[in-house]
Scaffold this motif. Structure first.
Motif, PDB file in Angstrom:
ATOM      1  N   UNK A   1      -8.751  -6.474   5.699  1.00 12.17           N
ATOM      2  CA  UNK A   1      -6.985  -7.114   6.415  1.00 12.17           C
ATOM      3  C   UNK A   1      -6.723  -8.639   5.252  1.00 12.17           C
ATOM      4  N   UNK A   2      -7.279  -9.244   5.310  1.00 11.94           N
ATOM      5  CA  UNK A   2      -7.985 -10.850   4.434  1.00 11.94           C
ATOM      6  C   UNK A   2      -7.676 -10.231   3.362  1.00 11.94           C
ATOM      7  N   UNK A   3      -8.673  -9.352   2.554  1.00 11.18           N
ATOM      8  CA  UNK A   3      -8.205  -8.981   1.044  1.00 11.18           C
ATOM      9  C   UNK A   3      -6.913  -8.195   1.023  1.00 11.18           C
ATOM     10  N   UNK A   4      -6.686  -7.471   1.716  1.00 10.66           N
ATOM     11  CA  UNK A   4      -5.275  -6.546   1.777  1.00 10.66           C
ATOM     12  C   UNK A   4      -3.876  -7.604   1.447  1.00 10.66           C
ATOM     13  N   UNK A   5      -3.952  -8.817   2.456  1.00 10.23           N
ATOM     14  CA  UNK A   5      -3.280  -9.462   1.813  1.00 10.23           C
ATOM     15  C   UNK A   5      -2.673 -10.545   0.979  1.00 10.23           C
ATOM     16  N   UNK A   6      -4.201 -10.912   0.548  1.00  9.31           N
ATOM     17  CA  UNK A   6      -4.265 -11.902  -0.415  1.00  9.31           C
ATOM     18  C   UNK A   6      -4.147 -11.076  -1.644  1.00  9.31           C
ATOM     19  N   UNK A   7      -3.644  -9.653  -1.910  1.00  4.80           N
ATOM     20  CA  UNK A   7      -3.951  -8.595  -2.788  1.00  4.80           C
ATOM     21  C   UNK A   7      -2.976  -7.830  -2.586  1.00  4.80           C
ATOM     22  N   UNK A   8      -2.333  -7.533  -1.857  1.00  4.35           N
ATOM     23  CA  UNK A   8      -1.190  -6.927  -1.549  1.00  4.35           C
ATOM     24  C   UNK A   8       0.229  -7.737  -1.077  1.00  4.35           C
ATOM     25  N   UNK A   9       0.069  -8.354  -0.493  1.00  2.00           N
ATOM     26  CA  UNK A   9       0.643  -9.208   0.768  1.00  2.00           C
ATOM     27  C   UNK A   9       1.138  -8.212   1.935  1.00  2.00           C
ATOM     28  N   UNK A  10       0.298  -7.312   2.172  1.00  2.00           N
ATOM     29  CA  UNK A  10       0.143  -6.888   3.218  1.00  2.00           C
ATOM     30  C   UNK A  10      -0.998  -5.688   4.184  1.00  2.00           C
TER      31      UNK A  10
END
Length: 321
Positions: A298-307
């Motif tokens: 989830x941390x990578x997802x937030x960094x890349x996609x903002x969600x």
């Protein structure tokens, strides 16, 4: 009998020789650009925000701005009398160009007639917005940067041949913008993973690709021969063994993102060469690894996609996770 593509290729080769006979280098070494297409559009919007709405809509407005220099591949040509509109695309997007015959000498006009869709050009000019609201570079000068000898895939059908898409990825990237976005997202994902692990004290390492024995996994290896040692070696099928040796050597936390080679089946969903991430941590067990992975995704997802929710295409059905 030559195909239509062969005819186009032959015509473009003739154009190439014609350009060279006129002393034009169709493949110059470099070109100085000041903006990507999207940076140019952003600059136009910034200038418009500082102007009155009436002046911003004026065609003369563009002539008063600082010139910009952009470069990209021609994806469309629309000739309208003594004016022509071109679309050029680069890695950031596309922008429209306006070329008017009155701005160019006879030699430049001849060069323009020799331009084809697929050619790469560099242009210098002023920014304006047309009456239809299209961000545009009003071109004062242009340079041919690369003459394309092959036509691009048809605009409306794109590149749909699956085998050709995977064997000629460069053509796929030109024809399908969504593929280019996948490359960009992948790059950002790798960067975010590195950032996550680095912040937790892991050290990134590079371990040997050639192994004297194929270990760390159950898979058929690719075999090669080392001439100096007169010995067979194997392209690695896993990252595991050398990473564990680094733990033995005294490093507490290590990881590697590297290429793996397994001499097995091949398809559009299964490549014999792929990237693997492996990490090892002293004084930790599998539950610690599970916890770290549950935090990382989830941390990578937030960094890349903002969600933390992503859409995945599964058998032509879009599923949101």
């Amino acid at each position: 009998m030559p195909s239509r593509l062969d005819d186009i290729n032959e015509q473009r080769k003739q154009t190439l020789e014609r350009l060279r006979s006129r002393g034009i280098n169709p493949y110059p070494n470099r070109y100085q650009q000041t903006h990507t297409t999207q940076e140019a559009i952003a600059q136009l919007e910034e200038m418009e925000a500082q102007e009155t709405s009436q002046r911003a809509k004026s065609r003369a407005f563009g002539k008063e701005t600082e010139p910009v220099s952009v470069a990209g591949r021609i994806t469309a040509i629309r000739k309208m009398g003594k004016s022509s509109f071109l679309d050029v695309s680069d890695v950031s997007g596309k922008i429209q160009l306006l070329l008017q015959n009155a701005n160019f000498n006879e030699e430049q006009q001849k060069l323009f007639k020799d331009l084809d869709i697929g050619d790469i050009i560099g242009v210098e000019g002023n920014l304006l917005r047309t009456k239809t609201g299209e961000p545009t570079v009003w071109v004062g000068d242009f340079t041919l940067l690369a003459k394309s000898l092959q036509p691009l895939p048809e605009k409306w059908h794109g590149l749909s041949d699956t085998d050709k898409r995977y064997r000629q990825r460069y053509v796929d990237l030109i024809a399908n913008n969504e593929v280019k976005e996948v490359f960009k997202v992948r790059s950002r994902v790798i960067g975010a993973i590195r950032q996550f692990l680095d912040r937790r004290g892991f050290i990134e390492v590079e371990t040997p690709v050639l192994h004297s024995s194929a270990g760390g996994a159950l898979a058929a290896p690719f075999v090669t021969h080392h001439n100096t040692l007169d010995q067979d070696f194997y392209l690695r099928i896993a990252l595991e063994l050398h990473l564990k040796r680094l733990i033995v050597g005294g490093f507490d936390k290590v990881y590697e993102m590297g290429r793996i080679f397994r001499n097995e089946g091949i398809s559009t969903t299964h490549s014999p060469e792929f990237t693997m991430l492996e990490s090892y941590e002293a004084y930790a067990d599998y539950t610690d690894v599970m916890e770290m992975l549950e935090e990382m995704v989830p941390w990578v997802s937030r960094q890349v996609l903002g969600d933390t929710q992503v859409e995945v295409l599964v058998e032509s059905i879009m599923v949101r996770y």
